[in-house]
Design an enzyme around this catalytic site. Structure first.
Site, PDB file in Angstrom:
ATOM      1  N   VAL A 162      16.601 -50.024  -5.106  1.00 31.87           N
ATOM      2  CA  VAL A 162      16.458 -51.564  -4.936  1.00 31.87           C
ATOM      3  C   VAL A 162      17.719 -52.058  -5.038  1.00 31.87           C
ATOM      4  O   VAL A 162      18.183 -53.199  -4.579  1.00 31.87           O
ATOM      5  CB  VAL A 162      15.464 -52.246  -5.792  1.00 31.87           C
ATOM      6  CG1 VAL A 162      13.928 -51.471  -5.389  1.00 31.87           C
ATOM      7  CG2 VAL A 162      15.361 -52.018  -7.092  1.00 31.87           C
ATOM      8  N   SER A 212       6.467 -61.263 -15.773  1.00 32.94           N
ATOM      9  CA  SER A 212       5.905 -60.572 -16.965  1.00 32.94           C
ATOM     10  C   SER A 212       5.668 -61.727 -17.460  1.00 32.94           C
ATOM     11  O   SER A 212       6.459 -62.843 -17.595  1.00 32.94           O
ATOM     12  CB  SER A 212       6.920 -59.778 -17.423  1.00 32.94           C
ATOM     13  OG  SER A 212       6.420 -59.426 -18.841  1.00 32.94           O
ATOM     14  N   TYR A 272      15.189 -57.666 -20.476  1.00 33.00           N
ATOM     15  CA  TYR A 272      14.029 -57.834 -19.750  1.00 33.00           C
ATOM     16  C   TYR A 272      13.382 -58.858 -19.434  1.00 33.00           C
ATOM     17  O   TYR A 272      12.869 -59.474 -18.533  1.00 33.00           O
ATOM     18  CB  TYR A 272      12.858 -56.894 -20.445  1.00 33.00           C
ATOM     19  CG  TYR A 272      11.623 -56.396 -19.736  1.00 33.00           C
ATOM     20  CD1 TYR A 272      11.714 -55.727 -18.746  1.00 33.00           C
ATOM     21  CD2 TYR A 272      10.413 -57.303 -20.166  1.00 33.00           C
ATOM     22  CE1 TYR A 272      10.290 -55.695 -17.969  1.00 33.00           C
ATOM     23  CE2 TYR A 272       9.219 -57.197 -19.470  1.00 33.00           C
ATOM     24  CZ  TYR A 272       9.244 -56.260 -18.400  1.00 33.00           C
ATOM     25  OH  TYR A 272       7.915 -56.172 -17.616  1.00 33.00           O
ATOM     26  N   SER A 301      15.291 -61.026 -17.293  1.00 37.85           N
ATOM     27  CA  SER A 301      15.208 -60.631 -15.627  1.00 37.85           C
ATOM     28  C   SER A 301      13.819 -61.128 -15.334  1.00 37.85           C
ATOM     29  O   SER A 301      13.983 -61.573 -13.987  1.00 37.85           O
ATOM     30  CB  SER A 301      15.156 -59.077 -15.937  1.00 37.85           C
ATOM     31  OG  SER A 301      14.059 -58.432 -16.397  1.00 37.85           O
TER      32      SER A 301
END
Length: 248
Positions: free
Chosen positions: A63, A141, A155, A158
């Site tokens: 990706v 998330s 994380y 992002s």
């Protein structure tokens, strides 16, 4: 069947959450393009779900590689003649404290989780614009909402970026009939999370209102809804699904 004859691309489809989304979409009648950098995983899943090879195509796709994604999208269009749905699921995590984290660790997660979502979305838009309709669902998330113990700043950053990208794309693309939403899961029992000690998984679930653990199929069923015409008055949302860890 909520997705009968809809053509859906699922990134990171080889295992975990992506695999569950693929399985649920196939049950709902979708024609699938399974993207993953680990081609053997999506090839095996495609054969498992559709031995005829008529309803599913497996494609090796990174990706973060714009040229590879453009070529992959062309393969999907050549096979099915349209692209209705994009599920941006591909992602990684590298759980470290900021003191332990290198710039390379930070950039690697941002590149796959956020830049990959951007590249795939940008590449699919022309196909959806031509048919004046499309659904993009981004897997964000709970960490992008609140930050979570042990997830890592890379994380969390992002996934917060994915939420912002979702909201802006929804405004930009709404006039073209393209819906863009994100799903913000809490801790989900997957191959990846099962590798952590039980006490770590429990710490991520601190404050959860219900006792049921989050499972990949919980997220997959929500992705079906957001990809179907049942959600045609919904765009630009970041939908929390976390068993009541975050209630507001």
């Amino acid at each position: 069947m909520l997705l009968k004859d809809c053509v859906a691309i699922i990134t990171g489809a080889g295992k975990g959450l992506g695999q569950s989304i693929a399985e649920e979409f196939f049950k709902e009648g979708a024609l699938l393009a399974l993207f993953d950098i680990q081609y053997d995983l999506v090839e095996n899943l495609a054969k498992k779900l559709d031995s005829s090879g008529k309803k599913i195509i497996a494609i090796k796709a990174d990706v973060t590689d714009e040229i590879m994604i453009k070529n992959a999208m062309e393969q999907v269009f050549d096979k099915f003649g349209k692209i209705d749905i994009l599920i941006n699921n591909a992602g990684i995590s590298l759980h470290k404290t900021i003191k332990e984290m290198s710039v390379e660790d930070f950039n690697k997660v941002i590149n796959i989780n956020l830049n990959g979502t951007f590249i795939c979305s940008k590449t699919v838009i022309p196909y959806m614009e031509k048919q004046k309709r499309g659904k993009i669902v981004n897997i964000a998330s709970l960490a992008g909402r609140t930050g979570r113990p042990g997830v890592g700043v890379n994380y969390a950053a992002s996934k917060a970026g994915v939420i912002g990208l979702t909201q802006t794309l929804a405004r930009e693309l709404g006039p073209s009939g393209i819906y863009v939403n994100s799903i913000c899961p809490g801790p989900i029992l997957t191959e990846q999370t099962r590798q952590y000690p039980a006490e770590v998984f429990a710490s991520w679930n601190a404050g959860r209102a219900i006792q049921k653990d989050g499972l990949p199929e919980d997220i997959a069923q929500l992705a079906v809804f957001l990809s179907s015409d049942k959600s045609d008055w919904i765009t630009g949302i970041a939908l929390d699904i976390n068993g009541g860890i975050l209630i507001r």
